[in-house]
Design an enzyme around this catalytic site. Sequence first.
Site, PDB file in Angstrom:
ATOM      1  N   CYS A 115      19.758 -13.146  -8.664  1.00 44.56           N
ATOM      2  CA  CYS A 115      19.482 -14.257  -7.762  1.00 44.56           C
ATOM      3  C   CYS A 115      18.869 -13.746  -6.449  1.00 44.56           C
ATOM      4  CB  CYS A 115      20.740 -15.087  -7.550  1.00 44.56           C
ATOM      5  SG  CYS A 115      20.394 -16.727  -6.873  1.00 44.56           S
ATOM      6  N   HIS A 214      22.372 -16.357 -12.772  1.00 45.22           N
ATOM      7  CA  HIS A 214      23.607 -15.610 -12.541  1.00 45.22           C
ATOM      8  C   HIS A 214      24.240 -15.217 -13.878  1.00 45.22           C
ATOM      9  CE1 HIS A 214      24.393 -15.810  -8.160  1.00 45.22           C
ATOM     10  NE2 HIS A 214      23.579 -16.848  -8.221  1.00 45.22           N
ATOM     11  N   GLU A 216      26.308 -12.975 -14.562  1.00 47.75           N
ATOM     12  CA  GLU A 216      27.726 -12.606 -14.439  1.00 47.75           C
ATOM     13  C   GLU A 216      28.645 -13.818 -14.585  1.00 47.75           C
ATOM     14  OE1 GLU A 216      27.069 -14.307 -10.444  1.00 47.75           O
ATOM     15  OE2 GLU A 216      25.834 -13.146 -11.841  1.00 47.75           O
TER      16      GLU A 216
END
Length: 249
Positions: A115, A214, A216
């Site tokens: 990001c 994102h 994660e």
Amino acid sequence: MDRRPFIGVSTYLVDASWSDWRSRRVALVPERYTAYVRDSGGIAVLLPPDAPERAPEVLARLDALVIAGGPDIDPAYYGRPRHPLTDVDSPERDVWETALVRAALAAGMPMLGICRGMQVLNVVCGGTLVQHLPDVVSPDVHAGSPGRYGAHSVRPVPGTLLGGLLPESELVVPTFHHQAVDRLGDGLRVSAHAPDGTVEAVEGPGFALGVQWHPEQGEDLRVMQALVRAATAARTVPLEAVPLEAVSG
């Protein structure tokens, strides 16, 4: 003895409260980043903001670098006036992360920008950013809602590093951003788009990869697993095992 690679993860400074402590300055990063590294086979090492001249020394002790998501980078770094909705509140982080990215590129270190991290990579390479996506795309599917990630599809570009890691023609990813690449940085190429044309991934020489979403926050480990593999392959001097008696006092 071989070892899991050390993956540096950038952190940032905020005021936080816990237990008996109120408004204490802390260096932090969401736990999902460290879990993402751990679950992909690496060891996360947190990197609080430091003096920019120390970036090469820090990276010399690591095997790969992750620049985490967060607030907007100051548009002064790419020569643009600030948009009214640009969220700039981390000057020490801007200085530190741009130094880390420059040092990683100079060293050829495997690197992943997530990001904001992708945006820092693009800016360091001489690119610019769209400071508020709703000004140029509609409807806005990129930002999610306050405190919650959104989701939208991205289309990896075949023949790129990312296209090899994510070979499907389209996949849905977790997302939370209101800025994106405008002019592409020197030496970078686009490796994924959103259906509305927004740049969703860029990459440079070696393993220098940035994704606008994102990863994660999801269950797909493929991008981080690839970074861990690249870090392992790039490591030339494995850490020797230290006998227990040498550290037990």
